[in-house]
Motif scaffolding. Structure first.
Motif, PDB file in Angstrom:
ATOM      1  N   ARG A 222       0.831  -1.206   0.000  1.00 15.06           N
ATOM      2  CA  ARG A 222       0.000   0.000   0.000  1.00 15.06           C
ATOM      3  C   ARG A 222       0.868   1.258   0.000  1.00 15.06           C
ATOM      4  O   ARG A 222       0.602   2.225  -0.710  1.00 15.06           O
ATOM      5  N   LEU A 223       1.925   1.248   0.808  1.00 16.82           N
ATOM      6  CA  LEU A 223       2.835   2.395   0.882  1.00 16.82           C
ATOM      7  C   LEU A 223       3.482   2.684  -0.462  1.00 16.82           C
ATOM      8  O   LEU A 223       3.427   3.819  -0.972  1.00 16.82           O
ATOM      9  N   PHE A 224       4.101   1.672  -1.078  1.00 15.78           N
ATOM     10  CA  PHE A 224       4.821   1.906  -2.331  1.00 15.78           C
ATOM     11  C   PHE A 224       3.854   2.153  -3.485  1.00 15.78           C
ATOM     12  O   PHE A 224       4.167   2.921  -4.398  1.00 15.78           O
ATOM     13  N   GLY A 225       2.695   1.527  -3.449  1.00 15.02           N
ATOM     14  CA  GLY A 225       1.707   1.801  -4.485  1.00 15.02           C
ATOM     15  C   GLY A 225       1.276   3.256  -4.462  1.00 15.02           C
ATOM     16  O   GLY A 225       1.213   3.926  -5.504  1.00 15.02           O
ATOM     17  N   ALA A 226       0.973   3.759  -3.267  1.00 13.84           N
ATOM     18  CA  ALA A 226       0.561   5.161  -3.131  1.00 13.84           C
ATOM     19  C   ALA A 226       1.690   6.107  -3.529  1.00 13.84           C
ATOM     20  O   ALA A 226       1.471   7.121  -4.210  1.00 13.84           O
ATOM     21  N   LEU A 227       2.903   5.773  -3.120  1.00 15.42           N
ATOM     22  CA  LEU A 227       4.038   6.626  -3.444  1.00 15.42           C
ATOM     23  C   LEU A 227       4.274   6.699  -4.949  1.00 15.42           C
ATOM     24  O   LEU A 227       4.382   7.790  -5.533  1.00 15.42           O
ATOM     25  N   LEU A 228       4.321   5.561  -5.615  1.00 15.26           N
ATOM     26  CA  LEU A 228       4.612   5.523  -7.042  1.00 15.26           C
ATOM     27  C   LEU A 228       3.481   6.117  -7.880  1.00 15.26           C
ATOM     28  O   LEU A 228       3.720   6.651  -8.972  1.00 15.26           O
ATOM     29  N   ARG A 229       2.257   6.065  -7.378  1.00 18.47           N
ATOM     30  CA  ARG A 229       1.122   6.660  -8.094  1.00 18.47           C
ATOM     31  C   ARG A 229       1.037   8.168  -7.900  1.00 18.47           C
ATOM     32  O   ARG A 229       0.225   8.834  -8.549  1.00 18.47           O
ATOM     33  N   GLY A 230       1.829   8.729  -6.996  1.00 15.31           N
ATOM     34  CA  GLY A 230       1.820  10.167  -6.798  1.00 15.31           C
ATOM     35  C   GLY A 230       0.890  10.647  -5.703  1.00 15.31           C
ATOM     36  O   GLY A 230       0.617  11.846  -5.602  1.00 15.31           O
ATOM     37  N   THR A 231       0.429   9.747  -4.860  1.00 12.70           N
ATOM     38  CA  THR A 231      -0.470  10.136  -3.777  1.00 12.70           C
ATOM     39  C   THR A 231       0.243  10.925  -2.691  1.00 12.70           C
ATOM     40  O   THR A 231      -0.348  11.814  -2.067  1.00 12.70           O
ATOM     41  N   LEU A 232       1.510  10.635  -2.462  1.00  8.53           N
ATOM     42  CA  LEU A 232       2.235  11.231  -1.340  1.00  8.53           C
ATOM     43  C   LEU A 232       3.082  12.434  -1.716  1.00  8.53           C
ATOM     44  O   LEU A 232       3.437  13.232  -0.841  1.00  8.53           O
ATOM     45  N   LEU A 233       3.418  12.584  -2.988  1.00  9.00           N
ATOM     46  CA  LEU A 233       4.318  13.656  -3.416  1.00  9.00           C
ATOM     47  C   LEU A 233       3.800  14.318  -4.683  1.00  9.00           C
ATOM     48  O   LEU A 233       3.229  13.660  -5.547  1.00  9.00           O
ATOM     49  N   PRO A 234       4.039  15.627  -4.825  1.00  6.09           N
ATOM     50  CA  PRO A 234       3.774  16.274  -6.115  1.00  6.09           C
ATOM     51  C   PRO A 234       4.665  15.667  -7.201  1.00  6.09           C
ATOM     52  O   PRO A 234       5.723  15.094  -6.913  1.00  6.09           O
ATOM     53  N   ALA A 235       4.254  15.827  -8.441  1.00  4.54           N
ATOM     54  CA  ALA A 235       4.977  15.210  -9.563  1.00  4.54           C
ATOM     55  C   ALA A 235       6.452  15.595  -9.624  1.00  4.54           C
ATOM     56  O   ALA A 235       7.301  14.721  -9.865  1.00  4.54           O
ATOM     57  N   PRO A 236       6.837  16.869  -9.410  1.00  8.05           N
ATOM     58  CA  PRO A 236       8.269  17.202  -9.492  1.00  8.05           C
ATOM     59  C   PRO A 236       9.115  16.462  -8.454  1.00  8.05           C
ATOM     60  O   PRO A 236      10.221  16.000  -8.753  1.00  8.05           O
ATOM     61  N   GLU A 237       8.594  16.342  -7.227  1.00  6.65           N
ATOM     62  CA  GLU A 237       9.344  15.646  -6.184  1.00  6.65           C
ATOM     63  C   GLU A 237       9.397  14.144  -6.434  1.00  6.65           C
ATOM     64  O   GLU A 237      10.411  13.495  -6.161  1.00  6.65           O
ATOM     65  N   LEU A 238       8.325  13.578  -6.993  1.00  4.61           N
ATOM     66  CA  LEU A 238       8.353  12.156  -7.325  1.00  4.61           C
ATOM     67  C   LEU A 238       9.355  11.883  -8.435  1.00  4.61           C
ATOM     68  O   LEU A 238      10.059  10.862  -8.418  1.00  4.61           O
TER      69      LEU A 238
END
Length: 317
Positions: A222-238
């Protein structure tokens, strides 16, 4: 088996120590702070450390001209290009807390400043920004940066910003607590002379912001899925998180790429701590993930690991 005495199998929801997957969470919080303009990635790290800790880092002009000191930036900590020696590479420290001395010293508490001092008894691997070298000292310092910038511990900020919003009910930062939350199995470590010891209970402050996290396999997906989909960070930071330019393709910021024979690239992180090894990897869009672990710190068969990932992610002929 979760317990070699009873033969109970490992269950997906068992809690376990996730080691350096902690770094993914710490990097996420740091990049959130950058997106909020509470820090700049190119700031000297000494501007975001307590004065006593900043004073430990030698600066240009000091007696050792190789010393990284105040030239190190937040970005270089995130990408492991600071040049700082990893305190876990100190032979005496490793033998005492991860090797033959583990059983005698497993419950001792470590302060971050003391671990930084251990690192600084050694010369740096390289000048800041010169080359990539994985160092637990880098993320130990990032944990201190988070506290200095926010006024709260990295654990508090990670819970508020990552764990609670994603409802990661099996994930926690234990601090100095030695026991694992229930449910959990046992953990086994090799302490020397091929002897195996039960490592379930230990004080994880020797890992701190570099590796103290406890989690479950579903939570990591769940953590990595949310992170890679952009849930946790704006696009530039991701994008920054997946930019491996500074490490020549080896590491971004709390994420690293794994390239498969079918030319697919996965993103994730692994973690190892006494009695536990885990890895979580997913596709760039975060829609397909796998997390797997063993309750031992014995070396994982690299060929078997690659075969598992190929079977999971490479299209069948």
């Amino acid at each position: 088996m979760a317990d070699v005495r009873t033969g109970r199998p490992i269950r997906p929801t068992d809690r376990f120590r996730a080691g350096s997957i902690t770094k993914t969470v710490i990097a996420t919080v740091t990049l959130q702070l950058a997106a909020e303009r509470k820090l700049n990635l190119d700031d000297p790290v000494t501007t975001h450390l307590p004065a006593a800790t900043a004073a430990l880092l030698p600066c240009p002009g000091d007696s050792d001209s190789r010393a990284p000191g105040c030239r190190i930036t937040v970005r270089q900590l995130l990408t492991h290009t600071s040049g700082l020696f990893s305190y876990t590479d100190d032979r005496a420290f490793f033998r005492r807390f991860f090797g033959p001395g583990f059983t005698a010293h497993r419950f001792e508490t470590h302060k971050p400043d003391a671990l930084v001092r251990t690192a600084l008894t050694h010369p740096p691997y390289a000048a800041p920004g010169e080359r990539y070298r994985y160092s637990n000292t880098d993320y130990l310092l990032l944990g201190m940066v988070i506290r200095q910038v926010t006024g709260h511990s990295y654990a508090t900020e990670a819970h508020r910003r990552v764990i609670a919003p994603l409802r990661l009910t099996g994930t926690s930062f234990p601090g100095t607590r030695a026991g694992l939350p229930s449910p959990h199995g046992r953990a086994y470590t090799t302490t020397g002379n091929s002897r195996t010891a039960d490592a379930t209970d230990l004080n994880p402050s020797s890992a701190g912001a570099a590796g103290e996290l406890v989690s479950t396999l579903p939570d990591l997906n769940r953590l990595f899925g949310a992170l890679l989909r952009g849930t946790l960070l704006p696009a530039p930071e991701l994008r920054l998180m997946r930019d491996t330019t500074d490490s020549y393709g080896r590491y971004g910021m709390g994420l690293f790429p794994v390239r498969l024979p079918c030319h697919r690239t996965l993103w994730g992180h692994n973690g190892e701590i006494s009695g536990s090894y885990v890895q979580t990897l997913g596709t760039t869009d975060g829609r397909h993930l796998v997390s797997y672990r063993v309750n031992s710190d014995a070396p994982v068969d690299a060929a078997a690991e690659r075969a598992l990932l190929t079977a999971e992610f490479c299209p069948k002929a």
